[in-house]
Design a protein around this motif. Structure first.
Motif, PDB file in Angstrom:
ATOM      1  N   ASP A 141       4.252   4.946  -6.055  1.00  0.00           N
ATOM      2  CA  ASP A 141       3.864   6.340  -6.217  1.00  0.00           C
ATOM      3  C   ASP A 141       5.121   7.217  -6.173  1.00  0.00           C
ATOM      4  N   ASP A 142       4.947   8.524  -6.163  1.00  0.00           N
ATOM      5  CA  ASP A 142       6.087   9.445  -6.206  1.00  0.00           C
ATOM      6  C   ASP A 142       6.974   9.347  -4.968  1.00  0.00           C
ATOM      7  N   GLU A 143       6.427   8.781  -3.890  1.00  0.00           N
ATOM      8  CA  GLU A 143       7.196   8.626  -2.652  1.00  0.00           C
ATOM      9  C   GLU A 143       7.706   7.200  -2.473  1.00  0.00           C
ATOM     10  N   GLY A 144       7.576   6.378  -3.518  1.00  0.00           N
ATOM     11  CA  GLY A 144       8.083   5.011  -3.446  1.00  0.00           C
ATOM     12  C   GLY A 144       7.203   4.066  -2.675  1.00  0.00           C
ATOM     13  N   ARG A 145       5.925   4.415  -2.509  1.00  0.00           N
ATOM     14  CA  ARG A 145       5.019   3.561  -1.745  1.00  0.00           C
ATOM     15  C   ARG A 145       4.206   2.654  -2.657  1.00  0.00           C
ATOM     16  N   LEU A 146       3.884   1.485  -2.140  1.00  0.00           N
ATOM     17  CA  LEU A 146       2.995   0.553  -2.823  1.00  0.00           C
ATOM     18  C   LEU A 146       1.613   1.182  -2.945  1.00  0.00           C
ATOM     19  N   GLN A 147       0.908   0.863  -4.041  1.00  0.00           N
ATOM     20  CA  GLN A 147      -0.454   1.345  -4.217  1.00  0.00           C
ATOM     21  C   GLN A 147      -1.396   0.166  -4.459  1.00  0.00           C
ATOM     22  N   ASN A 194      11.397  -0.732  -1.565  1.00  0.00           N
ATOM     23  CA  ASN A 194      10.090  -1.042  -2.112  1.00  0.00           C
ATOM     24  C   ASN A 194      10.025  -0.737  -3.610  1.00  0.00           C
ATOM     25  N   ALA A 195      10.745   0.309  -4.037  1.00  0.00           N
ATOM     26  CA  ALA A 195      10.679   0.766  -5.423  1.00  0.00           C
ATOM     27  C   ALA A 195      11.700   0.095  -6.336  1.00  0.00           C
ATOM     28  N   ASP A 196      12.382  -0.933  -5.846  1.00  0.00           N
ATOM     29  CA  ASP A 196      13.396  -1.616  -6.667  1.00  0.00           C
ATOM     30  C   ASP A 196      12.794  -2.235  -7.919  1.00  0.00           C
ATOM     31  N   ARG A 197      11.556  -2.684  -7.824  1.00  0.00           N
ATOM     32  CA  ARG A 197      10.881  -3.301  -8.965  1.00  0.00           C
ATOM     33  C   ARG A 197       9.535  -2.618  -9.185  1.00  0.00           C
ATOM     34  N   THR A 198       9.333  -2.088 -10.368  1.00  0.00           N
ATOM     35  CA  THR A 198       8.052  -1.452 -10.684  1.00  0.00           C
ATOM     36  C   THR A 198       7.149  -2.448 -11.394  1.00  0.00           C
ATOM     37  N   PHE A 199       5.864  -2.350 -11.137  1.00  0.00           N
ATOM     38  CA  PHE A 199       4.910  -3.289 -11.733  1.00  0.00           C
ATOM     39  C   PHE A 199       3.506  -2.747 -11.547  1.00  0.00           C
ATOM     40  N   GLU A 200       2.568  -3.315 -12.269  1.00  0.00           N
ATOM     41  CA  GLU A 200       1.140  -3.083 -12.061  1.00  0.00           C
ATOM     42  C   GLU A 200       0.408  -4.340 -12.473  1.00  0.00           C
ATOM     43  N   VAL A 201      -0.359  -4.914 -11.561  1.00  0.00           N
ATOM     44  CA  VAL A 201      -1.073  -6.155 -11.833  1.00  0.00           C
ATOM     45  C   VAL A 201      -2.502  -6.053 -11.329  1.00  0.00           C
ATOM     46  N   GLU A 202      -3.387  -6.833 -11.933  1.00  0.00           N
ATOM     47  CA  GLU A 202      -4.744  -7.001 -11.433  1.00  0.00           C
ATOM     48  C   GLU A 202      -4.875  -8.424 -10.926  1.00  0.00           C
ATOM     49  N   VAL A 203      -5.217  -8.566  -9.665  1.00  0.00           N
ATOM     50  CA  VAL A 203      -5.263  -9.875  -9.024  1.00  0.00           C
ATOM     51  C   VAL A 203      -6.542 -10.608  -9.420  1.00  0.00           C
ATOM     52  N   PRO A 204      -6.435 -11.810  -9.997  1.00  0.00           N
ATOM     53  CA  PRO A 204      -7.650 -12.561 -10.363  1.00  0.00           C
ATOM     54  C   PRO A 204      -8.433 -12.994  -9.128  1.00  0.00           C
ATOM     55  N   GLU A 205      -9.716 -13.203  -9.296  1.00  0.00           N
ATOM     56  CA  GLU A 205     -10.546 -13.711  -8.196  1.00  0.00           C
ATOM     57  C   GLU A 205     -10.027 -15.095  -7.769  1.00  0.00           C
ATOM     58  N   GLY A 206      -9.974 -15.302  -6.464  1.00  0.00           N
ATOM     59  CA  GLY A 206      -9.502 -16.577  -5.938  1.00  0.00           C
ATOM     60  C   GLY A 206      -7.998 -16.647  -5.785  1.00  0.00           C
ATOM     61  N   TYR A 207      -7.318 -15.526  -6.043  1.00  0.00           N
ATOM     62  CA  TYR A 207      -5.856 -15.486  -5.948  1.00  0.00           C
ATOM     63  C   TYR A 207      -5.415 -14.340  -5.047  1.00  0.00           C
ATOM     64  N   LEU A 208      -4.122 -14.357  -4.688  1.00  0.00           N
ATOM     65  CA  LEU A 208      -3.536 -13.338  -3.827  1.00  0.00           C
ATOM     66  C   LEU A 208      -2.221 -12.848  -4.430  1.00  0.00           C
ATOM     67  N   TRP A 209      -1.886 -11.601  -4.107  1.00  0.00           N
ATOM     68  CA  TRP A 209      -0.571 -11.049  -4.443  1.00  0.00           C
ATOM     69  C   TRP A 209       0.161 -10.851  -3.115  1.00  0.00           C
ATOM     70  N   VAL A 210       1.340 -11.464  -2.977  1.00  0.00           N
ATOM     71  CA  VAL A 210       2.043 -11.450  -1.694  1.00  0.00           C
ATOM     72  C   VAL A 210       3.442 -10.867  -1.860  1.00  0.00           C
ATOM     73  N   GLN A 211       3.905 -10.186  -0.820  1.00  0.00           N
ATOM     74  CA  GLN A 211       5.248  -9.622  -0.821  1.00  0.00           C
ATOM     75  C   GLN A 211       5.860  -9.768   0.571  1.00  0.00           C
TER      76      GLN A 211
END
Length: 211
Positions: A117-123, A140-157
């Protein structure tokens, strides 16, 4: 029963119980990198509990240990214990396991995760997340992206966003940077070493407002 037979029986029973505990309840791991600082330091030894995921799935904010989904770890990090004694102890859960990764879950199946977002926060699902546990919030803002997580999967950081080869860095991989829920070993539970930082690993309420 002769003493030698009784001793063998006790040893076999202890090994069987240790394997059962490792398989279903608790397993020892160590932290190989700085990707989860400041919560997790290099060479921290911790116990990962599996009970939480017997009937439920990982939740946003959980710190999880999971199997390498393929190519996330280098050869040195993938290597197991160096000698036969350590390997034997690892099998029964008495020596910290290698070849795994530890990250924080920030998106579950059906979520849309983006940065930033405009303050560099994850959404997550349009909700900006204040993450007080980050080593460097600006990274946190070093890499920009937007993904939709499939069912049965996770997005981890990792919490150390400027030094973590996590889902963001594997967007171009065949798996798209997502982690299968089936690859999760368990949830970080107790730090046992060093003794100066011994204690339970707490959760976070950072994701409570995510719709």
């Amino acid at each position: 029963m002769p003493v030698w037979q009784e001793s063998i029986l006790l040893i076999v029973t202890a090994v069987v119980l240790a394997v059962i505990v490792k398989t279903f309840f608790v397993q020892a791991f160590y932290i190989p990198s700085a990707s989860m600082e400041p919560e997790m330091q290099i060479d921290d030894k911790l116990l990962v509990q599996k009970v939480s995921y017997w009937t439920g799935d990982p939740k946003r904010g959980d710190i999880i240990v999971f199997d390498d989904p393929g190519g996330w770890l280098g050869s040195a990090e993938s290597a197991g214990p160096g000698n036969i004694v350590q390997r034997s102890l690892e099998v029964i859960g008495l020596y910290p396991s290698g070849g795994h990764l530890i990250k924080r879950v920030v998106g579950v199946g059906g979520d849309t995760v983006s940065c930033c977002d405009d303050e560099g926060r994850l959404q997550v699902n349009g909700e900006s997340i204040d993450e007080p546990y980050l080593a460097d919030a600006e990274a946190n803002a070093d890499r920009t992206f937007e993904v939709e997580v499939p069912e049965g999967y996770l997005w981890v950081q990792g919490d150390n966003r400027g030094n973590s080869s996590d889902s963001r860095y594997h967007l171009g991989d065949p798996g798209g940077g997502f982690i299968r829920e089936d690859d999760v070993v368990g949830k970080a539970w107790l730090r046992v070493w060093p003794f100066s930082r011994f204690g339970f690993i707490g959760g976070t309420d950072a994701f409570e407002k995510v719709p």
